[in-house]
Design an enzyme around this catalytic site. Structure first.
Site, PDB file in Angstrom:
ATOM      1  N   GLU A 123      -3.287 -11.685 -11.607  1.00 44.57           N
ATOM      2  CA  GLU A 123      -4.797 -11.374 -12.090  1.00 44.57           C
ATOM      3  C   GLU A 123      -4.456  -9.788 -12.450  1.00 44.57           C
ATOM      4  O   GLU A 123      -3.794  -9.110 -12.026  1.00 44.57           O
ATOM      5  CB  GLU A 123      -5.615 -11.194 -10.796  1.00 44.57           C
ATOM      6  CG  GLU A 123      -6.027 -12.597 -10.551  1.00 44.57           C
ATOM      7  CD  GLU A 123      -6.775 -12.885  -9.267  1.00 44.57           C
ATOM      8  OE1 GLU A 123      -7.627 -13.774  -9.102  1.00 44.57           O
ATOM      9  OE2 GLU A 123      -6.754 -12.143  -8.164  1.00 44.57           O
TER      10      GLU A 123
ATOM     11  N   CYS B 246      -5.897  -2.031 -14.150  1.00 46.43           N
ATOM     12  CA  CYS B 246      -5.297  -2.227 -13.046  1.00 46.43           C
ATOM     13  C   CYS B 246      -4.440  -3.491 -13.154  1.00 46.43           C
ATOM     14  O   CYS B 246      -4.914  -4.429 -13.267  1.00 46.43           O
ATOM     15  CB  CYS B 246      -6.100  -2.401 -11.847  1.00 46.43           C
ATOM     16  SG  CYS B 246      -5.494  -2.857 -10.192  1.00 46.43           S
TER      17      CYS B 246
ATOM     18  N   CYS C 260       3.337 -10.834  -3.363  1.00 48.82           N
ATOM     19  CA  CYS C 260       4.073  -9.775  -2.838  1.00 48.82           C
ATOM     20  C   CYS C 260       4.755 -10.226  -1.703  1.00 48.82           C
ATOM     21  O   CYS C 260       4.219 -10.834  -0.834  1.00 48.82           O
ATOM     22  CB  CYS C 260       2.915  -8.722  -2.576  1.00 48.82           C
ATOM     23  SG  CYS C 260       4.012  -7.034  -2.053  1.00 48.82           S
TER      24      CYS C 260
ATOM     25  N   CYS D  77       1.389  -6.765   4.063  1.00 45.92           N
ATOM     26  CA  CYS D  77       0.533  -5.937   4.581  1.00 45.92           C
ATOM     27  C   CYS D  77      -0.408  -6.946   4.997  1.00 45.92           C
ATOM     28  O   CYS D  77      -1.119  -7.605   4.467  1.00 45.92           O
ATOM     29  CB  CYS D  77      -0.104  -4.957   3.766  1.00 45.92           C
ATOM     30  SG  CYS D  77       1.153  -3.741   3.193  1.00 45.92           S
TER      31      CYS D  77
ATOM     32  N   GLY E  96       1.185  -7.096  -6.258  1.00 49.43           N
ATOM     33  CA  GLY E  96       2.652  -6.800  -6.327  1.00 49.43           C
ATOM     34  C   GLY E  96       3.151  -5.404  -5.716  1.00 49.43           C
ATOM     35  O   GLY E  96       2.010  -4.583  -5.864  1.00 49.43           O
ATOM     36  N   GLU E  97       4.141  -5.051  -5.323  1.00 52.72           N
ATOM     37  CA  GLU E  97       4.670  -3.852  -5.163  1.00 52.72           C
ATOM     38  C   GLU E  97       5.458  -3.368  -6.329  1.00 52.72           C
ATOM     39  O   GLU E  97       6.680  -3.872  -6.306  1.00 52.72           O
ATOM     40  CB  GLU E  97       5.449  -3.796  -3.793  1.00 52.72           C
ATOM     41  CG  GLU E  97       6.174  -2.712  -3.454  1.00 52.72           C
ATOM     42  CD  GLU E  97       5.454  -1.283  -3.557  1.00 52.72           C
ATOM     43  OE1 GLU E  97       4.305  -0.986  -3.014  1.00 52.72           O
ATOM     44  OE2 GLU E  97       6.008  -0.205  -4.251  1.00 52.72           O
TER      45      GLU E  97
ATOM     46  N   SER F  84       1.383   2.982  -7.825  1.00 56.43           N
ATOM     47  CA  SER F  84       0.988   2.977  -6.356  1.00 56.43           C
ATOM     48  C   SER F  84       1.926   2.057  -5.459  1.00 56.43           C
ATOM     49  O   SER F  84       2.403   1.138  -5.884  1.00 56.43           O
ATOM     50  CB  SER F  84      -0.432   2.235  -6.205  1.00 56.43           C
ATOM     51  OG  SER F  84      -1.015   1.907  -4.885  1.00 56.43           O
TER      52      SER F  84
ATOM     53  N   LEU G  18      -1.087   4.991   2.440  1.00 57.54           N
ATOM     54  CA  LEU G  18      -0.737   5.451   3.650  1.00 57.54           C
ATOM     55  C   LEU G  18      -1.646   4.603   4.795  1.00 57.54           C
ATOM     56  O   LEU G  18      -0.908   3.929   5.590  1.00 57.54           O
ATOM     57  CB  LEU G  18      -1.281   6.742   3.792  1.00 57.54           C
ATOM     58  CG  LEU G  18      -0.172   7.787   4.847  1.00 57.54           C
ATOM     59  CD1 LEU G  18       1.225   7.585   4.304  1.00 57.54           C
ATOM     60  CD2 LEU G  18      -0.841   9.133   4.692  1.00 57.54           C
TER      61      LEU G  18
ATOM     62  N   ASN H 165     -11.572  -3.681   1.946  1.00 55.26           N
ATOM     63  CA  ASN H 165     -12.245  -4.907   1.323  1.00 55.26           C
ATOM     64  C   ASN H 165     -12.058  -6.228   2.172  1.00 55.26           C
ATOM     65  O   ASN H 165     -10.912  -6.319   2.668  1.00 55.26           O
ATOM     66  CB  ASN H 165     -11.894  -5.079  -0.067  1.00 55.26           C
ATOM     67  CG  ASN H 165     -12.580  -4.185  -1.110  1.00 55.26           C
ATOM     68  OD1 ASN H 165     -13.939  -4.169  -1.135  1.00 55.26           O
ATOM     69  ND2 ASN H 165     -11.832  -3.333  -1.608  1.00 55.26           N
TER      70      ASN H 165
HETATM   71  N1  SAH Z   1       1.653  -2.685  -3.519  1.00 56.92           N
HETATM   72  C1  SAH Z   1       1.101  -1.404  -3.905  1.00 56.92           C
HETATM   73  C2  SAH Z   1       0.162  -1.703  -5.214  1.00 56.92           C
HETATM   74  C3  SAH Z   1      -0.858  -2.678  -4.926  1.00 56.92           C
HETATM   75  S1  SAH Z   1      -1.999  -2.759  -3.813  1.00 56.92           S
HETATM   76  C4  SAH Z   1       0.508  -0.628  -2.864  1.00 56.92           C
HETATM   77  O1  SAH Z   1       0.389  -1.165  -1.746  1.00 56.92           O
HETATM   78  O2  SAH Z   1       0.131   0.601  -2.950  1.00 56.92           O
HETATM   79  C5  SAH Z   1      -3.247  -1.680  -4.449  1.00 56.92           C
HETATM   80  C6  SAH Z   1      -4.131  -0.837  -3.198  1.00 56.92           C
HETATM   81  O3  SAH Z   1      -4.982  -1.806  -2.570  1.00 56.92           O
HETATM   82  C7  SAH Z   1      -3.004  -0.293  -2.221  1.00 56.92           C
HETATM   83  O4  SAH Z   1      -3.577   1.048  -1.824  1.00 56.92           O
HETATM   84  C8  SAH Z   1      -3.437  -1.173  -1.053  1.00 56.92           C
HETATM   85  O5  SAH Z   1      -3.133  -0.722   0.062  1.00 56.92           O
HETATM   86  C9  SAH Z   1      -4.984  -1.457  -1.437  1.00 56.92           C
HETATM   87  N2  SAH Z   1      -5.633  -2.534  -0.502  1.00 56.92           N
HETATM   88  C10 SAH Z   1      -4.860  -3.773  -0.079  1.00 56.92           C
HETATM   89  N3  SAH Z   1      -5.623  -4.652   0.583  1.00 56.92           N
HETATM   90  C11 SAH Z   1      -6.818  -3.876   0.595  1.00 56.92           C
HETATM   91  C12 SAH Z   1      -8.136  -4.241   1.220  1.00 56.92           C
HETATM   92  N4  SAH Z   1      -8.488  -5.448   1.798  1.00 56.92           N
HETATM   93  N5  SAH Z   1      -9.093  -3.228   1.026  1.00 56.92           N
HETATM   94  C13 SAH Z   1      -9.014  -2.169   0.399  1.00 56.92           C
HETATM   95  N6  SAH Z   1      -7.767  -1.900  -0.213  1.00 56.92           N
HETATM   96  C14 SAH Z   1      -6.749  -2.669   0.103  1.00 56.92           C
HETATM   97 FE1  SF4 Z   2      -0.625  -5.853  -0.679  1.00 57.04          FE
HETATM   98 FE2  SF4 Z   2       0.589  -3.509  -1.757  1.00 57.04          FE
HETATM   99 FE3  SF4 Z   2       1.060  -4.389   0.884  1.00 57.04          FE
HETATM  100 FE4  SF4 Z   2       2.080  -5.784  -1.226  1.00 57.04          FE
HETATM  101  S1  SF4 Z   2       2.508  -3.733  -0.706  1.00 57.04           S
HETATM  102  S2  SF4 Z   2       1.118  -6.569   0.677  1.00 57.04           S
HETATM  103  S3  SF4 Z   2       0.147  -5.777  -2.752  1.00 57.04           S
HETATM  104  S4  SF4 Z   2      -0.964  -3.737   0.019  1.00 57.04           S
END
Ligand code: SAH
Ligand code: SF4
Length: 350
Positions: A87, A100, A107, A111, A155-156, A185, A209, A284
């Site tokens: 997406e 974005c 990924c 997380c 993705g990361e 990011s 973070l 979210n």
């Molecule tokens: N993998 C990278 C970039 C993709 S995620 C990273 O984690 O930074 C993009 C952003 O969305 C990151 O800051 C991530 O922590 C945040 N994110 C992931 N799940 C979320 C959620 N449910 N609500 C709000 N932000 C979220």
């Molecule tokens: Fe989601 Fe970014 Fe964590 Fe991967 S690294 S699981 S995209 S928040």
């Protein structure tokens, strides 16, 4: 796996062997300057167009497009050549637009609160698959200028370093985007941040973070067990010293989990010495994580606490939540097979 934006100019010339050399320029400009697909390059002779449509199909096939915020937010679901789904989200602002982009299909970092992470990993995207997302968004944004690219989709990015970096170089050199409008990011892939620090183009770094102590961060972000906070923070410091770019921290506010005054104090201990900017966003909702986002009053209180502690903090507007286009919601839900594991809703892991 490759698409038109993975092709070098000499490879395009080989594909057009037998044609006059100005055709190569014409197609190259069509792709990179006008963002056209070969089928739309109507100034080409029909036979050449047919040859390109055959030999150079787009890497992204649109599965669906949704709009929110009165058209200001547009989300695309794309199918890649091998069927993987990703997406892309376009966000329009007055006079400009940000896209974005996804850097991987899925990924692997898991997380707990992230829809992409809940769905697991499919594969890395190629540089061309990343660039093509930007080209598509640039067309949609017109006449507004697509000025910013953030690697905050699926993705990361730093787990797919070489292809992401190749995409960044193309965005800069060929699409004319300035490095200070490109933001990577990361959830904290320390070796990737080090490599970024050694690159010539100074892109912005955003670090997700979400927790400022290891006990909590280990639960939210499993990668923290490999690269704990002290190491991550020291690496951020080195990035700043090398690049002089603004560093930002992303913080998804989770009700009762990381939105208490003590969390703000811990965060300020990390952010203030680095002069880092904190982007706050209420969590979210995602199918696999039960905890809730902090309500608006709590978000403001957390921001005010940070400001009092001398940390620059802003609340990020939540774009596209109703079309699941907001941060962390991307999960390519229409995926045929493979998609996210929507079945198991987890409460906060202990
Ligand atoms: N993998 C990278 C970039 C993709 S995620 C990273 O984690 O930074 C993009 C952003 O969305 C990151 O800051 C991530 O922590 C945040 N994110 C992931 N799940 C979320 C959620 N449910 N609500 C709000 N932000 C979220
Ligand atoms: Fe989601 Fe970014 Fe964590 Fe991967 S690294 S699981 S995209 S928040």
């Amino acid at each position: 796996m490759s698409g038109p934006y993975d092709l070098r100019r000499d490879q395009l010339a080989a594909l057009l062997a037998g044609e006059p050399s100005y055709r190569v320029d014409q197609v190259w400009e069509g792709l990179w300057e006008q963002g056209r697909r070969p089928a739309e390059m109507t100034s080409l002779p029909r036979a050449v167009r047919a040859r390109l449509e055959e030999g150079l199909p787009p890497a992204l096939q649109r599965v669906s497009q949704s709009r929110a915020d009165r058209g200001a937010t547009v989300k695309w679901l794309w199918a890649l050549a091998d069927g993987a789904r990703i997406e892309t989200v376009l966000m329009r602002y007055p006079g400009r637009a940000t896209v974005c982009v996804s850097s991987q299909a899925g990924c692997a970092l898991g997380c707990t609160f992230c829809a992409t992470g809940q769905g697991g990993f499919s594969r890395h995207l190629t540089a061309g698959e990343i660039v093509e997302q930007v080209v598509a968004a640039r067309r949609e944004a017109a006449p507004a200028r697509l000025s910013n690219v953030v690697f905050m989709g699926m993705g990361e990015p730093l787990a797919n370093y070489d292809r992401v970096w190749a995409a960044i170089v193309s965005l800069h050199d060929r699409l004319g985007l300035s490095a200070r409008h490109l933001t990577v990011s990361t959830v904290g892939v320390v070796p990737g941040i080090r490599r970024l620090a050694a690159e010539e183009l100074p892109v912005n770094l955003a670090v997700s973070l979400h927790a400022a102590n290891d006990a909590l961060r280990d639960r939210l972000v499993p990668l923290n067990r490999r690269y704990p906070l002290s190491l991550l923070v020291e690496t951020c410091r080195q990035y700043l010293a090398a690049k002089g770019r603004r560093l930002s921290f992303e913080w998804a506010l989770i009700s009762g989990v990381n939105d208490r005054p003590g969390d703000a104090a811990e965060l300020s201990d990390i952010a203030r010495p680095l002069g880092a900017h904190v982007n706050l966003i209420p969590l979210n909702p995602t199918p696999g994580f039960l905890a809730r986002g902090t309500p608006p009053a709590g978000v403001r209180a957390f921001r005010d606490r940070l400001l009092e502690l001398g940390v620059n903090a802003t609340v990020r507007r939540n774009r596209g939540t109703d079309i699941d286009a907001a941060c962390g919601q991307l999960a390519a839900r229409h995926a045929a097979g493979g998609g996210p594991h929507a079945a198991t809703r987890r409460s906060m892991p202990n």
